[in-house]
Every structure is written in structure tokens, then in C-alpha cells.
Design an enzyme around this catalytic site. Structure first.
Site, short mmCIF file in Angstrom:
data_model
loop_
_atom_site.label_atom_id
_atom_site.label_comp_id
_atom_site.label_asym_id
_atom_site.label_seq_id
_atom_site.Cartn_x
_atom_site.Cartn_y
_atom_site.Cartn_z
N ARG A 1 3.16 14.25 -7.50
CA ARG A 1 3.26 13.33 -8.59
C ARG A 1 2.03 13.63 -9.38
O ARG A 1 0.86 13.56 -8.70
CB ARG A 1 3.78 12.13 -8.33
N GLY B 1 0.83 -1.16 0.20
CA GLY B 1 -0.12 -0.03 -0.14
C GLY B 1 0.87 1.25 -0.06
O GLY B 1 2.17 1.20 0.16
N ASP C 1 4.21 -4.05 -8.31
CA ASP C 1 3.36 -2.76 -7.86
C ASP C 1 3.94 -1.44 -8.41
O ASP C 1 3.55 -0.47 -8.30
CB ASP C 1 3.76 -2.61 -6.27
N ASN C 2 4.95 -1.73 -9.40
CA ASN C 2 5.59 -0.41 -9.90
C ASN C 2 5.60 -0.48 -11.54
O ASN C 2 6.24 0.05 -12.16
CB ASN C 2 7.16 -0.54 -9.84
N GLY D 1 2.73 3.50 1.33
CA GLY D 1 3.50 3.61 2.82
C GLY D 1 3.74 5.14 3.06
O GLY D 1 3.99 5.41 4.18
N LYS E 1 4.10 12.70 -2.18
CA LYS E 1 4.83 11.59 -1.84
C LYS E 1 5.97 12.15 -0.89
O LYS E 1 6.74 12.96 -0.96
CB LYS E 1 5.64 11.15 -3.06
N ASP F 1 8.39 5.92 8.44
CA ASP F 1 7.95 7.18 8.96
C ASP F 1 7.15 7.68 7.88
O ASP F 1 6.55 8.99 8.12
CB ASP F 1 8.94 8.21 9.18
N GLY F 2 6.90 7.32 6.69
CA GLY F 2 6.33 8.17 5.58
C GLY F 2 6.74 9.38 5.01
O GLY F 2 6.02 10.12 4.04
N ASP G 1 7.52 5.07 -10.38
CA ASP G 1 8.45 5.19 -9.47
C ASP G 1 9.76 4.89 -9.69
O ASP G 1 10.32 3.93 -9.97
CB ASP G 1 7.95 3.66 -8.66
#
Length: 446
Positions: free
Chosen positions: A139, A53, A215-216, A55, A76, A88-89, A225
Site C-alpha cells: 500500500r 496498532g 483508526d480508519n 496487527g 499488508k 496471525d498477521g 482501509d
């Protein structure tokens, strides 16, 4: 505000002056009506399946451009989400500026890509190996629907959820396929076609994505990505830049094969929606996946012919192209500059050894068998052979100036050169020189 992409803002129908408040791009002051969210998805990372997901990314919403196109606007590095796990995102300034540079370079090269609208600093440090200045990238993407998004829906085991996702993807990206007799098979074939063209374009400019996890891979057909990506200098199919890709899974020469592998995972996720019982659906999916290689080869071969000034098709063209690539690999010739030199009115300068001279003569004879003139061939080559790519050492130079000295001038000059990638501008000669080192390493940028 570190950088705002005003031309992109205008193309989206946004007033660059009105949206230039850094608080908006840091996620601290949202326009009315937005309901930000983090998206769930899964993925095969280096071949191993895991639930994932966003993150460290937040989808702010969608923007309809003046042309009627729909785009996702995503932050992002804006902080933790339900999918951050122990992260920590946050994001550091260097990697966010790196994505800005590379994504804008890809756009200038004519390769489908997500875009970068802005980068802002947060005024806080993020802690990795050392404290680094925090930043947020904005983005812009046709969507953030990934192969991994379908893997997530399939892993949930809810056919209705999977079908809703497929219907939405058809509506958003492939409306022509929605009217097909078997729309979900048409979706699979349309995604395969776009990815075959995209990977072909990567190969033609020496781009190494570096982390081709499922996922990319965006179903829109955009490059997405920009973590450990880089551009190849000396031609070598085994080129790897990512510090964690120890076995070369995502090497330059492996990218078509990995793309096909990823698409097989997409097909597996779609199986409950494909025609017939499971056995028939698997057979149908396999047939579609097997078509990737032919599609990729067609795009790549057409592009290579253009790079060599060939308007016509001959059966021996593949052998001619492969001979050039083999020579480049043996002599460690620069991929970009070799083609660029060939574009310069029959320049034989790089071909000083016997094998090189032999290839050059074969190429000249091949050019002579087509009706187009030498000038027309040279013009075709200039349109398909960039003079400037994001040379890895020049990207690092720009990032060091921006992060360590708050000097954005180096990056701005690099971006200006990259915006004119196919023009041979004398002032841009410094951006054509390779680094001379084969030890460059990239990182995922977390």
C-alpha cells in the site's frame, strides 16, 4: 507476483522492472537500509475505545517521488507484529485484490485515496473459515497518521509526545498551518476541511466505507482501509454492506455524521495543545467541530449541482436535489445510472411515473434559467457523473476468477474499465448494469 501497478511505480520514481521481484513485495528481500516497523495507534471501533496498532501491516519506509511528495510504503499481510494480539498477521488473496481494485477505482474517480502498488502470493495458506491462498498487498499512502494515532498519544498522557506528533503532522501535511498564531487549532480546522471534502466526494458516487472507526480516518484526507466497503446500486440512505454493522452505524446516509463524530474524538485528543485553559479549549474545539456540517454541505451541494448540470446557484436547488433523491429512493432507482442517464442530452427515459415527470420538468426549467447552453450543461454532467463504478457483482466475479481459477483476465478487464470511469465506452456496457440484488454483504477481510 499477481499484479504490479506500473503507472504508480513510475509516478513514485521507481523502476518497475527493477522492483518486480516478488520477494521484495512479500517482505522476504528488503532493499538495504530499510528498518521496517509496525505503528501503534488506538481507535474507537463502533464507538468503543481500544488500544490498537498494525496487527498485520509493516511500514517499510518512505519514498520521495520525482515531484518531491513523500509517501509511505507499507506491506499488508506480511506476518505477525507486536500488535497482532492473537491474530496471525496474514492476509488472503481475495481481500488484497479487492483493496487493489477499489482503491484504484477511487483514484480514477478523482477521490483522494491510498493506492495499491502490488499484490503477491506467499505460497502459504491462511486459515479462516477454510484454508485460503495467502497474499501480501503493498500500500502507498501520503502517511498512515490516523485520528487513532492521536488518540493513542493522548491516552498515554504525555503532552510532549502529543505535541511531537502534532508538529510532525503539521510539517508533513499542513505546513501552511504551522505558521498560524495557533498552529494546533489550525491543524484541527485543516483536518476538518479535508474530511468534509472527502466525505462529500464519497456521497456523490455512492461509496460506502463500511468501517469508519477512528483508526480508519487518515489525517492526510485520503480514503484508507478498504475492508467491507462497497458501492451503492439503488439509492437508499440506509444502505449497509458490512456483515457486522447490524445497526447501520456506518450506513451510507450516516457517513457525514460519523465523520463529524470521529473528528470530535480528534479534537478531544488535541485539547492539551489548544489555546487557553481546558474550558476555553473545549469551547474552541466544539466551535471548530460544528463547522464540519457547513463545510460538508457546501462540498456536497456544489457536487450535486455539477451532477445536474447546474453552473449557477439558486436557493431552491437543495429542494430540487432532495426531490430527486426521494424519487430515487421510492422507485429504487440506480444511483449511478440515474445521473448518467440525465447526462445523455436531456434523456427523460427513467422518469415514467407522474412524480418523475414532474421532477424532470422542474429540472428542465431550472436549467433554462442559467446562461449556459444545454450542451455545456451536459458536458459538465459527464465530467461529474461516472459511467462505471466497481459494481459489487463484477468485483466478486473478478475475485472468484483470480482466486479460484488463477484467471487474472477478468480483473484486468475490470480495472481497464474502471480507469475510464467517466467515459461512456460501448464495450464497457456490462460494467454499468447493477446486480439486481439488495442482499450483498461484505466482510472485514481478515
Amino acid at each position: 507476483m499477481v499484479i504490479l501497478n506500473r503507472p504508480l511505480a513510475e509516478s513514485l520514481g521507481l523502476d518497475a522492472d527493477r522492483i518486480s521481484d516478488p520477494a521484495v513485495f512479500a517482505g522476504n528481500a528488503l532493499p538495504p537500509g530499510l528498518q521496517p516497523l509496525a505503528q501503534a495507534y488506538a481507535g474507537h471501533q463502533y464507538g468503543h475505545f481500544t488500544m490498537l496498532g498494525d496487527g498485520r501491516a509493516i511500514l517499510l519506509g518512505e519514498q520521495i517521488s520525482p515531484s518531491g511528495a513523500r509517501f509511505d510504503i507499507q506491506l499488508k499481510g506480511s506476518g505477525p507484529t507486536p500488535f497482532s494480539r492473537r491474530g496471525d498477521g496474514r492476509a488472503a488473496l481475495g481481500p488484497m485484490l479487492r483493496e487493489y481494485i477499489i482503491s484504484e477505482a477511487m483514484h480514477a474517480l478523482g477521490i483522494p485515496t491510498t493506492r495499491s502498488l502490488a499484490v503477491v502470493t506467499t505460497g502459504e495458506s491462511v486459515f479462516r473459515d477454510a484454508p485460503l491462498p495467502g497474499a501480501v498487498l503493498t500500500r502507498v499512502a501520503a502517511s498512515h497518521i490516523r485520528v487513532g494515532t492521536f488518540e493513542y498519544a493522548a491516552a498515554r498522557g504525555e503532552k510532549a509526545l502529543l505535541q511531537a506528533l502534532a508538529d510532525y503532522t503539521l510539517h508533513r501535511h499542513y505546513p501552511e498551518a504551522a505558521a498560524a498564531e495557533h498552529p494546533y487549532l489550525a491543524l484541527l480546522e485543516a483536518v476538518i476541511a479535508r474530511q468534509a471534502e472527502l466525505i462529500g466526494r464519497w456521497q456523490l458516487v455512492g461509496f460506502v466505507h463500511g468501517v469508519m472507526n477512528t483508526d480508519n480516518m487518515a489525517l492526510s484526507g485520503e480514503t484508507i482501509d478498504y475492508g467491507p466497503c462497497a458501492f451503492m446500486d439503488a439509492y437508499d440512505p440506509a444502505t449497509v454492506f458490512s456483515s457486522i454493522d447490524r445497526y447501520g452505524r456506518y450506513a451510507y446516509g450516516q457517513q457525514p455524521e460519523i465523520a463529524q463524530w470521529n473528528l470530535a474524538r480528534f479534537a478531544e485528543a488535541l485539547l492539551p495543545l489548544l489555546p487557553g485553559e481546558e474550558e476555553q479549549a473545549v469551547e474552541i474545539a466544539n466551535e471548530a467541530i460544528e463547522g464540519f456540517g457547513v463545510r460538508f454541505q457546501r462540498h456536497w451541494l456544489a457536487g450535486m449541482r455539477s451532477k445536474l448540470g447546474l453552473f449557477t446557484e439558486e436557493s431552491d436547488d437543495i429542494a430540487l436535489i432532495q426531490s430527486l433523491l426521494d424519487w430515487m429512493q421510492r422507485t429504487k432507482a440506480d444511483f449511478t445510472n440515474t445521473f448518467c442517464d440525465l447526462s445523455e442530452a436531456s434523456s427523460a427515459a427513467p422518469f415514467q411515473d407522474a412524480a418523475g415527470r414532474d421532477w424532470y420538468q422542474r429540472w428542465q426549467i431550472r436549467l433554462g434559467r442559467q446562461p449556459q447552453s444545454a450542451q455545456e450543461a451536459a458536458e459538465l454532467m459527464r465530467r461529474h457523473n461516472p459511467a462505471v463504478i466497481p459494481r459489487n457483482h463484477k468485483v466478486e466475479e473478478a475475485l472468484a476468477a483470480a482466486v479460484e481459477r488463477a484467471d487474472l483476465g477478468v480483473m484486468q478487464r475490470l480495472l481497464a474499465a474502471l480507469a475510464r470511469s467517466y467515459e461512456d465506452v460501448p464495450d464497457h456496457s456490462e460494467y454499468r448494469m447493477p446486480s439486481g440484488s439488495d442482499s450483498y454483504r461484505t466482510f472485514c477481510g481478515t
